[in-house]
Every structure is written in C-alpha cells, then in structure tokens.
Design a protein around this motif. Structure first.
Motif, PDB file in Angstrom:
ATOM      1  N   LEU A 136       0.754  -1.091  -0.108  1.00 53.32           N
ATOM      2  CA  LEU A 136      -0.208  -0.162  -0.059  1.00 53.32           C
ATOM      3  C   LEU A 136       0.908   1.189  -0.154  1.00 53.32           C
ATOM      4  O   LEU A 136       0.376   2.261  -0.623  1.00 53.32           O
ATOM      5  N   ALA A 137       2.113   1.394   0.608  1.00 49.19           N
ATOM      6  CA  ALA A 137       2.925   2.767   0.758  1.00 49.19           C
ATOM      7  C   ALA A 137       4.494   2.073   0.314  1.00 49.19           C
ATOM      8  O   ALA A 137       5.244   1.951   1.097  1.00 49.19           O
ATOM      9  N   PRO A 138       4.760   1.974  -0.852  1.00 52.51           N
ATOM     10  CA  PRO A 138       6.209   1.305  -1.330  1.00 52.51           C
ATOM     11  C   PRO A 138       7.185   2.431  -1.015  1.00 52.51           C
ATOM     12  O   PRO A 138       8.433   2.048  -1.096  1.00 52.51           O
ATOM     13  N   THR A 139       6.805   3.687  -0.822  1.00 54.74           N
ATOM     14  CA  THR A 139       7.429   4.832  -0.613  1.00 54.74           C
ATOM     15  C   THR A 139       7.675   5.140   0.698  1.00 54.74           C
ATOM     16  O   THR A 139       8.581   6.263   1.124  1.00 54.74           O
ATOM     17  N   GLU A 140       7.104   4.439   1.919  1.00 51.57           N
ATOM     18  CA  GLU A 140       7.167   4.638   3.209  1.00 51.57           C
ATOM     19  C   GLU A 140       8.233   3.791   3.918  1.00 51.57           C
ATOM     20  O   GLU A 140       8.020   2.604   3.746  1.00 51.57           O
ATOM     21  N   ALA A 141       9.410   4.467   4.324  1.00 47.02           N
ATOM     22  CA  ALA A 141      10.401   3.600   4.925  1.00 47.02           C
ATOM     23  C   ALA A 141      10.006   2.863   6.310  1.00 47.02           C
ATOM     24  O   ALA A 141      10.365   1.869   6.347  1.00 47.02           O
ATOM     25  N   ARG A 142       9.020   3.402   7.052  1.00 50.45           N
ATOM     26  CA  ARG A 142       8.389   2.559   8.096  1.00 50.45           C
ATOM     27  C   ARG A 142       7.825   1.380   7.719  1.00 50.45           C
ATOM     28  O   ARG A 142       8.236   0.547   8.469  1.00 50.45           O
ATOM     29  N   ALA A 143       7.127   1.385   6.496  1.00 51.34           N
ATOM     30  CA  ALA A 143       6.382   0.095   6.262  1.00 51.34           C
ATOM     31  C   ALA A 143       7.404  -1.036   5.948  1.00 51.34           C
ATOM     32  O   ALA A 143       7.369  -2.203   6.259  1.00 51.34           O
ATOM     33  N   HIS A 144       8.600  -0.645   5.364  1.00 48.95           N
ATOM     34  CA  HIS A 144       9.728  -1.654   4.891  1.00 48.95           C
ATOM     35  C   HIS A 144      10.304  -1.956   6.072  1.00 48.95           C
ATOM     36  O   HIS A 144      10.970  -3.059   6.239  1.00 48.95           O
ATOM     37  N   GLN A 145      10.556  -1.055   6.996  1.00 46.73           N
ATOM     38  CA  GLN A 145      11.435  -1.461   8.418  1.00 46.73           C
ATOM     39  C   GLN A 145      10.718  -2.336   9.221  1.00 46.73           C
ATOM     40  O   GLN A 145      11.282  -3.257   9.775  1.00 46.73           O
ATOM     41  N   VAL A 146       9.198  -2.160   9.384  1.00 47.38           N
ATOM     42  CA  VAL A 146       8.374  -3.133   9.947  1.00 47.38           C
ATOM     43  C   VAL A 146       8.591  -4.697   9.188  1.00 47.38           C
ATOM     44  O   VAL A 146       8.490  -5.547  10.083  1.00 47.38           O
ATOM     45  N   LEU A 147       8.499  -4.729   7.928  1.00 42.49           N
ATOM     46  CA  LEU A 147       8.674  -5.847   7.568  1.00 42.49           C
ATOM     47  C   LEU A 147       9.860  -6.414   7.627  1.00 42.49           C
ATOM     48  O   LEU A 147       9.990  -7.738   7.943  1.00 42.49           O
ATOM     49  N   GLY A 148      11.064  -5.772   7.657  1.00 36.83           N
ATOM     50  CA  GLY A 148      12.363  -6.210   7.824  1.00 36.83           C
ATOM     51  C   GLY A 148      12.314  -6.939   9.324  1.00 36.83           C
ATOM     52  O   GLY A 148      12.634  -7.876   9.639  1.00 36.83           O
ATOM     53  N   ASP A 149      11.879  -6.074  10.366  1.00 36.09           N
ATOM     54  CA  ASP A 149      11.658  -6.403  11.653  1.00 36.09           C
ATOM     55  C   ASP A 149      10.974  -7.720  11.967  1.00 36.09           C
ATOM     56  O   ASP A 149      11.491  -8.749  12.457  1.00 36.09           O
ATOM     57  N   ALA A 150       9.929  -7.872  11.261  1.00 36.05           N
ATOM     58  CA  ALA A 150       9.083  -9.284  11.220  1.00 36.05           C
ATOM     59  C   ALA A 150       9.862 -10.293  10.819  1.00 36.05           C
ATOM     60  O   ALA A 150       9.755 -11.567  11.218  1.00 36.05           O
ATOM     61  N   ALA A 151      10.365 -10.119   9.265  1.00 33.20           N
ATOM     62  CA  ALA A 151      11.076 -11.096   8.627  1.00 33.20           C
ATOM     63  C   ALA A 151      12.324 -11.641   9.448  1.00 33.20           C
ATOM     64  O   ALA A 151      12.681 -12.837   9.567  1.00 33.20           O
ATOM     65  N   LEU A 152      12.916 -10.641  10.266  1.00 37.81           N
ATOM     66  CA  LEU A 152      14.115 -11.074  11.091  1.00 37.81           C
ATOM     67  C   LEU A 152      13.743 -11.914  12.029  1.00 37.81           C
ATOM     68  O   LEU A 152      14.492 -12.893  12.532  1.00 37.81           O
ATOM     69  N   ARG A 153      12.685 -11.826  12.699  1.00 37.99           N
ATOM     70  CA  ARG A 153      12.167 -12.600  13.886  1.00 37.99           C
ATOM     71  C   ARG A 153      11.706 -14.068  13.540  1.00 37.99           C
ATOM     72  O   ARG A 153      11.845 -14.975  14.083  1.00 37.99           O
ATOM     73  N   VAL A 154      11.283 -14.294  11.994  1.00 33.64           N
ATOM     74  CA  VAL A 154      11.032 -15.454  11.793  1.00 33.64           C
ATOM     75  C   VAL A 154      12.374 -16.071  10.993  1.00 33.64           C
ATOM     76  O   VAL A 154      12.248 -17.140  10.457  1.00 33.64           O
ATOM     77  N   ARG A 155      13.519 -15.387  11.008  1.00 30.92           N
ATOM     78  CA  ARG A 155      14.737 -15.699  10.430  1.00 30.92           C
ATOM     79  C   ARG A 155      14.556 -16.030   8.870  1.00 30.92           C
ATOM     80  O   ARG A 155      15.113 -16.823   8.087  1.00 30.92           O
ATOM     81  N   ASP A 156      13.740 -15.147   8.069  1.00 34.59           N
ATOM     82  CA  ASP A 156      13.701 -15.079   6.884  1.00 34.59           C
ATOM     83  C   ASP A 156      14.948 -14.093   6.530  1.00 34.59           C
ATOM     84  O   ASP A 156      14.495 -12.733   6.116  1.00 34.59           O
ATOM     85  N   TRP A 157      16.002 -14.190   6.398  1.00 31.59           N
ATOM     86  CA  TRP A 157      16.936 -13.368   6.190  1.00 31.59           C
ATOM     87  C   TRP A 157      16.927 -12.672   4.881  1.00 31.59           C
ATOM     88  O   TRP A 157      17.272 -11.400   4.768  1.00 31.59           O
ATOM     89  N   GLY A 158      16.633 -13.427   3.708  1.00 32.61           N
ATOM     90  CA  GLY A 158      16.504 -12.639   2.530  1.00 32.61           C
ATOM     91  C   GLY A 158      15.409 -11.471   2.391  1.00 32.61           C
ATOM     92  O   GLY A 158      15.659 -10.388   2.089  1.00 32.61           O
ATOM     93  N   THR A 159      14.240 -11.844   3.153  1.00 28.72           N
ATOM     94  CA  THR A 159      13.237 -10.727   2.918  1.00 28.72           C
ATOM     95  C   THR A 159      13.519  -9.583   3.993  1.00 28.72           C
ATOM     96  O   THR A 159      13.439  -8.467   3.589  1.00 28.72           O
ATOM     97  N   ALA A 160      14.290 -10.005   5.232  1.00 30.48           N
ATOM     98  CA  ALA A 160      14.652  -8.970   6.021  1.00 30.48           C
ATOM     99  C   ALA A 160      15.839  -8.123   5.364  1.00 30.48           C
ATOM    100  O   ALA A 160      15.370  -6.886   5.428  1.00 30.48           O
ATOM    101  N   GLU A 161      16.491  -8.488   4.638  1.00 31.50           N
ATOM    102  CA  GLU A 161      17.733  -7.859   3.889  1.00 31.50           C
ATOM    103  C   GLU A 161      16.991  -6.830   3.055  1.00 31.50           C
ATOM    104  O   GLU A 161      17.414  -5.627   2.755  1.00 31.50           O
ATOM    105  N   ARG A 162      16.226  -7.374   2.137  1.00 29.58           N
ATOM    106  CA  ARG A 162      15.594  -6.580   0.942  1.00 29.58           C
ATOM    107  C   ARG A 162      14.568  -5.615   1.587  1.00 29.58           C
ATOM    108  O   ARG A 162      14.577  -4.310   1.262  1.00 29.58           O
ATOM    109  N   ALA A 163      14.115  -5.745   2.566  1.00 29.09           N
ATOM    110  CA  ALA A 163      13.281  -4.614   3.240  1.00 29.09           C
ATOM    111  C   ALA A 163      14.027  -3.620   4.076  1.00 29.09           C
ATOM    112  O   ALA A 163      13.658  -2.355   3.784  1.00 29.09           O
ATOM    113  N   TYR A 164      14.945  -3.935   4.521  1.00 32.49           N
ATOM    114  CA  TYR A 164      16.007  -3.082   5.271  1.00 32.49           C
ATOM    115  C   TYR A 164      16.634  -2.309   4.216  1.00 32.49           C
ATOM    116  O   TYR A 164      16.615  -0.915   4.427  1.00 32.49           O
ATOM    117  N   ARG A 165      17.021  -2.656   3.172  1.00 37.23           N
ATOM    118  CA  ARG A 165      17.681  -2.014   2.053  1.00 37.23           C
ATOM    119  C   ARG A 165      16.759  -1.152   1.494  1.00 37.23           C
ATOM    120  O   ARG A 165      17.139   0.113   1.221  1.00 37.23           O
TER     121      ARG A 165
END
Length: 320
Positions: A136-165
């Motif tokens: 819904l908000a591809p240009t909002e950094a906060r949305a990608h950060q929260v995705l990275g945080d959630a992916a990091l907790r389930v050990r989905d490193w690839g998704t976390a890295e892409r979201a944080y980048r």
C-alpha cells in the motif's frame, strides 16, 4: 475557540517532529484543559507522550480521543502502540485489528497491526501484514522497516535484508535500520534457518493447500455428477496450477530449500501431510489429462479428495 486549539495542534506537531515532545506536551495540556472535546489534540498529545517514552499518559490521552468524534483510526493506532509499550500485547492486538477494520486501506493501520502481531508472538501473520503495508505504501520507509523486523524474527534473512535495504534507501539516516541490515546480511551468509523457523513458513502453506484441495476437490466431485465432462479437466488443471503456485512461493524464499529436508525428518507428521497433498495434486493432474483425452471416470478424483481431506484434518488438528 476551534482556531486557537487548531493552531496549538499544528505547533505541537512541529515540536514533536523536531524531537521536542515534552515541549509539545506542555503546549497541549493547557489548551486541552480549555478545549477538552478536541479529539485531534488528544491524539497529538498521545503521540507526543509516546515520542517522549511515556506510554501511560499516552494511553490515557488516546482513550480520551476514542470517545470523541474524529479520526478514530488514529486514536486506535495510538492506543495499540501505547498498550504495546506497556507490554499489554493482547489488548494492543485488539486495538490494532479494530484500526484495520475501520481503515483497511490505511498502511499505517497495517504497520501498527504488524507490530502488535509480532508483540503477541503471531510472527507469520506479522510478516504477511507488513508485506501488505509495503504494497500500500511502497515509498514509506517505516512500512519496509516493520517488514524487515518481522522477517528477522522468523529468520527469513533474505526478506529482511531486502526490506531493510529499501527502508535505508528511503530514509538513509535510520541508524537502527542500518544495524538490523548488517545483522540480516550476516545471518544470510551463515547456516540455513533452523527447522523450527522454516516450519513457521511451511505451516501456512499447508493450510492454504488444505483449503484449496479440500474445497476445490469437493466442488469438482459435485460438478462431476452424474458424469464428468472434458470441461472439468480444465478446472482440475487450474486447481493443480494454484497448488503449484502456493508451493513455488515458499520454495523461492532464501534458505528454505536447504532447510526443508531436515525439517521433514524431524517432523514426520508434517512430512506425511506433504506426501498426502503431493499425491492428491499428482492424481488430480493425471485425472485432468485423462478427462481431456475422453475419460469419464471419477475414481481418481475421489482418491485425490480423500488424500486432501485426511491431510487437511491433520493440519487443522495440529494447528489447534
């Protein structure tokens, strides 16, 4: 009286944005004493308290806003954030779900829901909700950060890295995101995710396959009475394609293919369900081809549906 309080709200927002939430609180308190029915001012006060690290008064202010006419989704978001800061994760999740119910197209509501889900331990759903927020908000950094945080907790490193980048590209000054990106990169270069973490990804896939195969197989059985037609072959092929797409979406995740064999060895029940669903898909595929070639039997369809039903029952019972 509405113009002065509106001006105060604007100045308080500016102070909070400049990193001066306490001054915003000091500005809003007397204004609200004179204008206690201004919902936006209560929300702004709650936001200032949250930025100041004061969840108790933030919750009190957000609750005052909830009983007044105004932007209820903002008040629900603030309520959920304050409850989460206080460790009341179940209540925070209720408030966040209500926020999404009121404004399902607001990415900020999805972000708050993802954070509440993560706080409540619902990590799989947190990742999916956060992914929806980035859509819904591809240009909002906060949305990608929260995705990275959630992916990091389930050990989905690839998704976390892409979201944080992506978050860093949108907000280069976010030092916490930079640190988490370094963690994701380090973990991604390490061993495969642990079987328990991969199971957190496999379980929703099995649930989706169960829903597809059981419901789709039942529809095909009913449509095949009294005699199947070649047209049903195309529907069966579409069902098979849907199942393949669900599995393919799991397999493209980083590290999943390496971690699946040890997972299946350690969890024989999961392996049995995977075999049943695989058999059901193979039989359905063969039956669809046979129908297109002129066959009229329904016995393979019955076998495929029974395999799906048994596998689905195991998935439901295991989930409970």
């Amino acid at each position: 009286m509405s113009e002065p309080i509106a001006a105060v709200v604007v100045r308080a927002a500016e102070l909070t944005a400049r990193g001066l939430p306490q001054r915003a609180v000091e500005l809003l308190r007397p204004a609200l004493a004179a204008n206690p029915l201004h919902a936006e001012a209560w929300c702004r006060l709650a936001a200032a308290h949250l930025d100041a690290g004061e969840p108790d008064p933030a919750l009190e202010a957000a609750k005052r806003a909830l009983v007044l006419p105004g932007d209820q989704s903002w008040a629900q978001r603030l309520t959920s954030l304050a409850l989460g800061e206080l460790g009341r994760h179940a209540e925070a999740l209720v408030a966040a779900r209500e926020c999404v119910r009121r404004e399902p197209g607001d990415w900020r509501c999805l972000v708050v829901l993802a954070e509440a889900l993560a706080g409540a331990g619902e990590l799989r759903e947190a990742v999916e909700v956060a992914r929806g927020a980035t859509g819904l908000a591809p240009t909002e950094a906060r949305a990608h950060q929260v995705l990275g945080d959630a992916a990091l907790r389930v050990r989905d490193w690839g998704t976390a890295e892409r979201a944080y980048r992506t978050a860093l590209r949108l907000d280069p000054g976010a030092d916490d995101v930079r640190a988490n990106l370094a963690t994701a990169r380090r973990k991604r270069g390490g061993p495969a995710p642990a079987p328990v973490a991969v199971h957190a990804l496999v379980q929703p896939v099995l649930s989706r396959l169960a829903a597809l195969l059981v419901a789709g197989g039942l529809v095909l059985l009913l449509a095949a009475l009294p005699r199947p037609t070649p047209l049903l072959g195309w529907f069966a092929a579409a069902l098979v394609a849907g199942c393949v797409a669900v599995v393919a979406r799991l397999l493209v995740r980083d590290g999943v293919r390496r971690a699946l064999p040890p997972l299946l060895r350690r969890r024989p029940l999961t392996a049995a369900v995977a075999v049943l669903f695989g058999l059901a898909v193979l039989v359905l595929a063969g039956w669809s081809v046979a129908l297109l070639l002129g066959a009229t039997t329904t016995q393979p369809l019955v076998l495929a549906w029974l395999c799906s039903l048994v596998g689905g029952a195991v998935v439901v019972l295991r989930g409970r």
